[in-house]
Design an enzyme around this catalytic site. Structure first.
Site, PDB file in Angstrom:
ATOM      1  N   GLU A  42     -36.376 133.623  48.367  1.00 41.33           N
ATOM      2  CA  GLU A  42     -35.395 134.485  47.694  1.00 41.33           C
ATOM      3  C   GLU A  42     -35.939 134.782  46.310  1.00 41.33           C
ATOM      4  OE1 GLU A  42     -31.152 134.063  45.427  1.00 41.33           O
ATOM      5  OE2 GLU A  42     -31.347 132.936  47.295  1.00 41.33           O
ATOM      6  N   ARG A  46     -33.774 138.335  38.306  1.00 42.51           N
ATOM      7  CA  ARG A  46     -33.699 137.901  36.914  1.00 42.51           C
ATOM      8  C   ARG A  46     -35.004 138.187  36.190  1.00 42.51           C
ATOM      9  NH1 ARG A  46     -33.033 132.203  36.574  1.00 42.51           N
ATOM     10  NH2 ARG A  46     -33.554 132.001  38.760  1.00 42.51           N
ATOM     11  N   LYS A 130     -23.085 132.376  50.183  1.00 36.95           N
ATOM     12  CA  LYS A 130     -23.735 131.534  49.191  1.00 36.95           C
ATOM     13  C   LYS A 130     -22.638 130.860  48.369  1.00 36.95           C
ATOM     14  CE  LYS A 130     -26.706 131.931  45.101  1.00 36.95           C
ATOM     15  NZ  LYS A 130     -27.715 132.757  44.418  1.00 36.95           N
TER      16      LYS A 130
END
Length: 213
Positions: A42, A46, A130
């Site tokens: 993943e 960011r 999640k």
């Protein structure tokens, strides 16, 4: 052909990756993960080079499952998909992003930690959520409590996961996999410590197998 969710559950751990120098590190990192038995990544948005990292991993390691994390907008969804992302992860539950991903056929795993989040996810037809940030939001105890009224979900906790608590989480049938950055820290990546990353992945997979016996 297995779905993204099936591959993630089979692997048991999802490295959550922030790459500052994708041209230098993305391919080496992908090979280190695969060598350790974790062919899943993943790549978080960011960092500015997220799309480049996804593209490099997909082109050089076509058998690896690569997704985009920390996705905050539909434009980032488009950018990730154009780069080859095979799933989308969002830190919170944004119905607009979820429905957009569903409309273009890309799996999406949104961050959910409250009954309201879960209820909204149920109405959106989601199956895998999640749970972020996991430890700070109540950890496994809360996840188990939430599964009572919402038994239809498989959960992917992320945030505060390490080798120390990985088995505890994975021992619960509610958990499909755990996301974590402990095997892909900035120190390990920037130091190009690929063998250490592989070793952490091997240890993680051993814990996955032990927890599921």
């Amino acid at each position: 052909m297995k779905t993204a969710a099936e591959i993630i559950e089979e692997t048991g751990v999802v490295p959550v990756i922030k790459l500052n120098n994708p041209e230098q590190d993305a391919v080496n990192l992908a090979h280190a993960l695969i060598k350790g038995g974790v062919p899943v990544a993943e790549v978080t948005f960011r960092a500015a080079g997220a799309a480049s990292a996804i593209k490099l991993m997909r082109e050089n390691c076509p058998d690896m499952l690569v997704g985009a994390g920390t996705v905050l907008t539909n434009d980032q969804v488009d950018e990730a998909v154009a780069a080859g992302a095979q799933f989308i992860v969002t830190p919170g539950l944004d119905p607009d992003i979820v429905t957009y991903c569903q409309s273009i056929g890309i799996p999406v795993f949104p961050g959910c930690t409250t009954p309201t989040d879960y209820h909204t996810a149920y109405k959106l037809g989601l199956e895998v959520l999640k749970f972020f940030p996991a430890e700070q939001s109540g950890g496994l105890a809360k996840i188990k409590a939430m599964s009572a009224p919402f038994p239809m979900f498989k959960i992917m906790p992320t945030g505060g996961i390490s080798l120390k608590n990985l088995k505890d989480y994975l021992s619960s049938p509610v958990i499909c996999a755990c996301g974590g950055s402990y095997m892909v820290t900035a120190d390990l990546i920037d130091g190009q410590k690929w063998d250490e990353i592989t070793e952490l992945c091997v240890k993680s997979r051993e814990i996955v197998k032990e927890a599921r016996r």
